[in-house]
Design a protein around this motif. Structure first.
Motif, PDB file in Angstrom:
ATOM      1  N   ILE A  12      20.740  31.193   5.614  1.00 18.40           N
ATOM      2  CA  ILE A  12      21.067  30.095   4.691  1.00 18.40           C
ATOM      3  C   ILE A  12      20.342  28.828   5.107  1.00 18.40           C
ATOM      4  CG2 ILE A  12      22.928  28.618   3.816  1.00 18.40           C
ATOM      5  CD1 ILE A  12      24.724  31.137   3.858  1.00 18.40           C
ATOM      6  N   LYS A  13      20.254  28.588   6.391  1.00 17.31           N
ATOM      7  CA  LYS A  13      19.440  27.530   7.012  1.00 17.31           C
ATOM      8  C   LYS A  13      19.907  26.112   6.745  1.00 17.31           C
ATOM      9  CE  LYS A  13      15.342  30.389   7.055  1.00 17.31           C
ATOM     10  NZ  LYS A  13      14.067  30.675   6.451  1.00 17.31           N
ATOM     11  N   SER A  14      20.300  25.762   5.567  1.00 20.30           N
ATOM     12  CA  SER A  14      20.634  24.384   5.226  1.00 20.30           C
ATOM     13  C   SER A  14      21.984  23.986   5.808  1.00 20.30           C
ATOM     14  CB  SER A  14      20.670  24.213   3.704  1.00 20.30           C
ATOM     15  OG  SER A  14      21.208  22.955   3.371  1.00 20.30           O
ATOM     16  N   ILE A  36      25.374  33.310  -0.693  1.00 23.29           N
ATOM     17  CA  ILE A  36      25.965  34.209   0.300  1.00 23.29           C
ATOM     18  C   ILE A  36      25.510  35.641   0.063  1.00 23.29           C
ATOM     19  CG2 ILE A  36      28.127  35.200   1.151  1.00 23.29           C
ATOM     20  CD1 ILE A  36      29.437  32.469   0.522  1.00 23.29           C
ATOM     21  N   ASN A  37      25.594  36.098  -1.178  1.00 19.73           N
ATOM     22  CA  ASN A  37      25.213  37.481  -1.479  1.00 19.73           C
ATOM     23  C   ASN A  37      23.751  37.756  -1.143  1.00 19.73           C
ATOM     24  OD1 ASN A  37      27.760  38.213  -2.321  1.00 19.73           O
ATOM     25  ND2 ASN A  37      27.353  37.766  -4.469  1.00 19.73           N
ATOM     26  N   THR A  38      22.882  36.816  -1.439  1.00 16.15           N
ATOM     27  CA  THR A  38      21.473  36.981  -1.120  1.00 16.15           C
ATOM     28  C   THR A  38      21.270  37.081   0.389  1.00 16.15           C
ATOM     29  OG1 THR A  38      20.815  35.775  -3.117  1.00 16.15           O
ATOM     30  CG2 THR A  38      19.170  35.951  -1.364  1.00 16.15           C
ATOM     31  N   ALA A  39      21.895  36.168   1.124  1.00 13.79           N
ATOM     32  CA  ALA A  39      21.753  36.170   2.586  1.00 13.79           C
ATOM     33  C   ALA A  39      22.359  37.428   3.207  1.00 13.79           C
ATOM     34  CB  ALA A  39      22.407  34.918   3.178  1.00 13.79           C
ATOM     35  N   VAL A  40      23.508  37.869   2.708  1.00 13.72           N
ATOM     36  CA  VAL A  40      24.148  39.081   3.228  1.00 13.72           C
ATOM     37  C   VAL A  40      23.284  40.302   2.940  1.00 13.72           C
ATOM     38  CG1 VAL A  40      26.117  40.643   2.914  1.00 13.72           C
ATOM     39  CG2 VAL A  40      26.507  38.200   3.219  1.00 13.72           C
ATOM     40  N   ASN A  41      22.750  40.406   1.734  1.00 12.38           N
ATOM     41  CA  ASN A  41      21.884  41.540   1.387  1.00 12.38           C
ATOM     42  C   ASN A  41      20.639  41.587   2.275  1.00 12.38           C
ATOM     43  OD1 ASN A  41      23.514  42.625  -0.612  1.00 12.38           O
ATOM     44  ND2 ASN A  41      22.565  41.414  -2.223  1.00 12.38           N
TER      45      ASN A  41
END
Length: 105
Positions: A12-14, A36-41
Motif C-alpha cells: 500500500i506504501k502510502s 486492500i484487495n489489490t494488495a492482498v492479491n
C-alpha cells in the motif's frame, strides 16, 4: 497473518492511506476495499505463507457459514489491529461484521 499483513502494508506504501485505513470505522470498509484487495492479491501471489494463511482463514470461516462480506470485514478489522499494534479480538470483529451486514440488507 502478520507476515501477510506486513507485505500488504508495504504494498500500500502510502502512510496517509494506511493511517486513514487503520482508524476508519467499519462503515468505511468500501472506501478501502479496492486498495486492500489489490494488495492482498499481489501479496498472495508472491508469498506462499500469505496465500496459505488466507486460505486457512477462509476455509475456517466458511465452515462457520460466514458470508464473503463478513469474512472480508473480519480481515479488515484484523488488518486495522495489526496497523495499530493492538490485539485482535475475533469475537468483537465477527459481531461488528454481522451488524454491518445486517444494516446493509
Amino acid at each position: 497473518m502478520e507476515i501477510c499483513f506486513e507485505g500488504v502494508q508495504s504494498r500500500i506504501k502510502s502512510d496517509s492511506v494506511l493511517k486513514k485505513l487503520a482508524y476508519s470505522p467499519i462503515e468505511y470498509y468500501a472506501d478501502f476495499a479496492y486498495i486492500i484487495n489489490t494488495a492482498v492479491n499481489e501479496e498472495s501471489k508472491s508469498n506462499s505463507i500469505c496465500s496459505t494463511a488466507l486460505n486457512e482463514f477462509l476455509l475456517e470461516n466458511n465452515n462457520n457459514k460466514n458470508s464473503i462480506t463478513v469474512n472480508n470485514l473480519i480481515l479488515f478489522q484484523q488488518f486495522q489491529a495489526y496497523l495499530k499494534h493492538e490485539r485482535f479480538n475475533y469475537s468483537k470483529a465477527l459481531d461488528n461484521a454481522l451488524k454491518y451486514e445486517a444494516k446493509r440488507k
